[in-house]
Design a protein around this motif. Structure first.
Motif, PDB file in Angstrom:
ATOM      1  N   GLY A   1     113.978   9.665  90.246  1.00  0.00           N
ATOM      2  CA  GLY A   1     113.729  10.957  89.337  1.00  0.00           C
ATOM      3  C   GLY A   1     113.521  11.841  90.201  1.00  0.00           C
ATOM      4  O   GLY A   1     114.089  13.296  90.463  1.00  0.00           O
ATOM      5  N   LEU A   2     112.414  11.778  91.158  1.00  0.00           N
ATOM      6  CA  LEU A   2     111.810  12.671  92.111  1.00  0.00           C
ATOM      7  C   LEU A   2     113.067  13.260  93.333  1.00  0.00           C
ATOM      8  O   LEU A   2     112.949  14.375  93.609  1.00  0.00           O
ATOM      9  CB  LEU A   2     110.640  12.271  92.832  1.00  0.00           C
ATOM     10  CG  LEU A   2     109.401  12.182  91.923  1.00  0.00           C
ATOM     11  CD1 LEU A   2     108.391  11.414  92.915  1.00  0.00           C
ATOM     12  CD2 LEU A   2     109.016  13.152  91.323  1.00  0.00           C
ATOM     13  N   LEU A   3     113.534  12.111  93.626  1.00  0.00           N
ATOM     14  CA  LEU A   3     114.683  12.357  94.585  1.00  0.00           C
ATOM     15  C   LEU A   3     115.909  13.446  94.089  1.00  0.00           C
ATOM     16  O   LEU A   3     116.440  14.173  94.821  1.00  0.00           O
ATOM     17  CB  LEU A   3     115.424  10.989  95.125  1.00  0.00           C
ATOM     18  CG  LEU A   3     116.514  11.284  96.235  1.00  0.00           C
ATOM     19  CD1 LEU A   3     116.028  11.851  97.401  1.00  0.00           C
ATOM     20  CD2 LEU A   3     117.150   9.928  96.404  1.00  0.00           C
ATOM     21  N   SER A   4     116.249  13.111  92.806  1.00  0.00           N
ATOM     22  CA  SER A   4     117.055  14.067  92.097  1.00  0.00           C
ATOM     23  C   SER A   4     116.590  15.478  92.090  1.00  0.00           C
ATOM     24  O   SER A   4     117.371  16.396  92.344  1.00  0.00           O
ATOM     25  CB  SER A   4     117.564  13.462  90.819  1.00  0.00           C
ATOM     26  OG  SER A   4     116.389  13.593  89.849  1.00  0.00           O
ATOM     27  N   LEU A   5     115.346  15.685  91.995  1.00  0.00           N
ATOM     28  CA  LEU A   5     114.729  16.902  91.861  1.00  0.00           C
ATOM     29  C   LEU A   5     114.829  17.597  93.214  1.00  0.00           C
ATOM     30  O   LEU A   5     115.220  18.870  93.321  1.00  0.00           O
ATOM     31  CB  LEU A   5     113.465  17.140  91.179  1.00  0.00           C
ATOM     32  CG  LEU A   5     113.291  16.646  89.693  1.00  0.00           C
ATOM     33  CD1 LEU A   5     111.865  16.608  89.437  1.00  0.00           C
ATOM     34  CD2 LEU A   5     113.991  17.642  88.755  1.00  0.00           C
ATOM     35  N   LEU A   6     114.529  16.860  94.022  1.00  0.00           N
ATOM     36  CA  LEU A   6     114.425  17.345  95.552  1.00  0.00           C
ATOM     37  C   LEU A   6     115.757  17.753  95.968  1.00  0.00           C
ATOM     38  O   LEU A   6     116.013  18.677  96.635  1.00  0.00           O
ATOM     39  CB  LEU A   6     113.904  16.165  96.665  1.00  0.00           C
ATOM     40  CG  LEU A   6     113.936  16.743  97.916  1.00  0.00           C
ATOM     41  CD1 LEU A   6     113.094  17.576  98.154  1.00  0.00           C
ATOM     42  CD2 LEU A   6     113.481  15.379  98.886  1.00  0.00           C
ATOM     43  N   MET A   7     116.873  16.832  95.548  1.00  0.00           N
ATOM     44  CA  MET A   7     118.304  17.257  95.981  1.00  0.00           C
ATOM     45  C   MET A   7     118.773  18.549  95.424  1.00  0.00           C
ATOM     46  O   MET A   7     119.369  19.295  95.908  1.00  0.00           O
ATOM     47  CB  MET A   7     119.352  16.164  95.554  1.00  0.00           C
ATOM     48  CG  MET A   7     119.400  14.852  96.209  1.00  0.00           C
ATOM     49  SD  MET A   7     119.592  14.956  97.973  1.00  0.00           S
ATOM     50  CE  MET A   7     118.038  14.846  98.813  1.00  0.00           C
ATOM     51  N   LEU A   8     118.246  18.811  94.292  1.00  0.00           N
ATOM     52  CA  LEU A   8     118.546  19.920  93.333  1.00  0.00           C
ATOM     53  C   LEU A   8     118.076  21.476  93.979  1.00  0.00           C
ATOM     54  O   LEU A   8     118.763  22.199  94.496  1.00  0.00           O
ATOM     55  CB  LEU A   8     118.074  19.885  91.699  1.00  0.00           C
ATOM     56  CG  LEU A   8     118.271  21.084  90.986  1.00  0.00           C
ATOM     57  CD1 LEU A   8     119.545  21.211  90.535  1.00  0.00           C
ATOM     58  CD2 LEU A   8     117.519  21.052  89.668  1.00  0.00           C
ATOM     59  N   VAL A   9     116.558  20.987  94.603  1.00  0.00           N
ATOM     60  CA  VAL A   9     115.855  21.921  95.181  1.00  0.00           C
ATOM     61  C   VAL A   9     116.892  22.398  96.535  1.00  0.00           C
ATOM     62  O   VAL A   9     117.062  23.650  97.033  1.00  0.00           O
ATOM     63  CB  VAL A   9     114.635  21.889  95.519  1.00  0.00           C
ATOM     64  CG1 VAL A   9     113.918  22.926  96.416  1.00  0.00           C
ATOM     65  CG2 VAL A   9     114.035  21.746  94.191  1.00  0.00           C
ATOM     66  N   MET A  10     117.106  21.405  97.396  1.00  0.00           N
ATOM     67  CA  MET A  10     117.712  21.664  98.561  1.00  0.00           C
ATOM     68  C   MET A  10     119.216  22.049  98.588  1.00  0.00           C
ATOM     69  O   MET A  10     119.630  22.617  99.314  1.00  0.00           O
ATOM     70  CB  MET A  10     117.771  19.938  99.362  1.00  0.00           C
ATOM     71  CG  MET A  10     116.538  19.611  99.744  1.00  0.00           C
ATOM     72  SD  MET A  10     116.645  18.001 100.536  1.00  0.00           S
ATOM     73  CE  MET A  10     117.720  18.471 101.931  1.00  0.00           C
TER      74      MET A  10
END
Length: 351
Positions: free
Chosen positions: A231-240
């Motif tokens: 879940g955290l990785l998906s948010l990080l990918m969105l930000v990136m």
């Protein structure tokens, strides 16, 4: 032809999975002018938790790892980081309009490792059911520190030589390097190493690695870090994705060579990492998944630890050159190339 078709099909399949889908979704939102944003403190917390997770898992795996099995890919990671910087220096400094500091900062950033790209690679391998060594996260600092040290030391050595060569009428020059306390010596290299190890990303990773190795964090890892990871990785990918799109405009401020480098270097660097991983596979039985992740690390460019380290060590370098090239072009290409390394591993090693 069949090999190319297989790679194309793998890429199409990966584009539909959460890791890449959120990255592309962030780019689409930014392109449409969306005002969606993730607060900076939240972003930093996400990065901290991801790095702690990677470090903890690596430390717990190292406890049970065979030292020889770890040492060979670790040496490969160091060698890959150094080779990538030297190759970048050779290519970039031959181009018109590229300064010594800008070129070395860019080479250093591309030689260092993106923790988020590594996490994306792990997520893709997990989704495909491809096994890899648990100590892979421990290879991160080997490549990262080797690349940053090489780039910074070479840049400072070159600057010192130029300052001496352009000395006064008496043929002498006083060389004062910011933060080095004088000329290039053992103290300078030590200071660079200490600064790199104190950077937030490396500190969090090493903390997790140490706790995983020396303590028994299995319970908190399984109940907290592991469930939150994807879940955290998906948010990080969105930000990136949003940041990558916004930084594309920065490329207008720098020479066109950075655009070409940002688009091609991740593939070339990934091939270098894949080669060292393949060598480790033949020497120690390094897994196909491990080879893929070593290629992923080599193809990535640091988006967390590298920029502040280079900004402090090479203040003369233009951030729009190395950060814009890395985040705007290098990182998306590195993430999108992960299916290529998976397909190559399946072809040359097998699952």
């Amino acid at each position: 032809m069949e090999f190319i078709t297989d790679i194309a099909m793998t890429i199409v399949a990966q584009l539909q999975k959460p890791t890449l889908a959120f990255l592309i979704g962030g780019m689409v939102l930014a392109a449409l002018g969306s005002r969606l944003e993730v607060p900076e403190p939240v972003y930093k917390l996400i990065v901290l938790l991801l790095l702690m997770k990677v470090g903890l898992s690596a430390g717990m795996a190292v406890r049970e790892a065979d030292l020889i099995s770890l040492a060979v890919p670790a040496l490969g990671a160091v060698a890959a980081g150094i080779v990538i910087v030297l190759l970048g220096r050779f290519v970039l400094l031959r181009q018109r309009g590229v300064t010594e500091m800008d070129g070395m900062a860019t080479a250093g950033l591309f030689g260092a490792v993106s923790a988020s790209t590594l996490a994306a690679g792990m997520a893709m391998l997990d989704a495909e059911g491809i096994a890899y060594e648990g100590f892979i996260g421990a290879l991160y600092p080997f490549m990262d520190v080797a690349a940053l040290l090489t780039a910074i030391v070479l840049a400072r050595m070159s600057a010192e030589r130029k300052m001496v060569a352009s000395g006064g009428a008496d043929g002498t020059a006083t060389v004062t390097m910011s933060g080095s306390g004088g000329g290039l010596n053992g103290d300078l290299v030590r200071d660079i190493l200490v600064d790199t190890l104190k950077s937030p990303a490396i500190s969090a990773l090493l903390l997790g690695l140490g706790l995983g190795l020396l303590a028994r964090p299995d319970a908190v890892y399984e109940s907290f870090y592991e469930p939150l990871f994807r879940g955290l990785l998906s948010l990080l990918m969105l930000v990136m994705g949003m940041e990558a799109w916004s930084r594309l405009s920065d490329m207008r401020k720098v020479a066109h060579v950075y655009v070409v480098y940002g688009l091609t270097a991740p593939i070339i660097h990934g091939l270098i990492g894949f080669g060292f991983g393949l060598l480790a596979h033949h020497l120690t039985g390094f897994s196909a998944g491990g080879v893929v992740l070593l290629a992923v690390m080599a193809s990535s460019s640091s988006d967390i630890s590298g920029p502040p380290t280079l900004r402090a060590a090479l203040p003369e370098a233009n951030p729009s050159s190395y950060v814009g090239t890395s985040t705007g072009l290098g990182t998306p290409v590195a993430i999108l190339s992960i299916p290529l390394w998976i397909a190559m591993a399946e072809r040359f090693i097998g699952s």
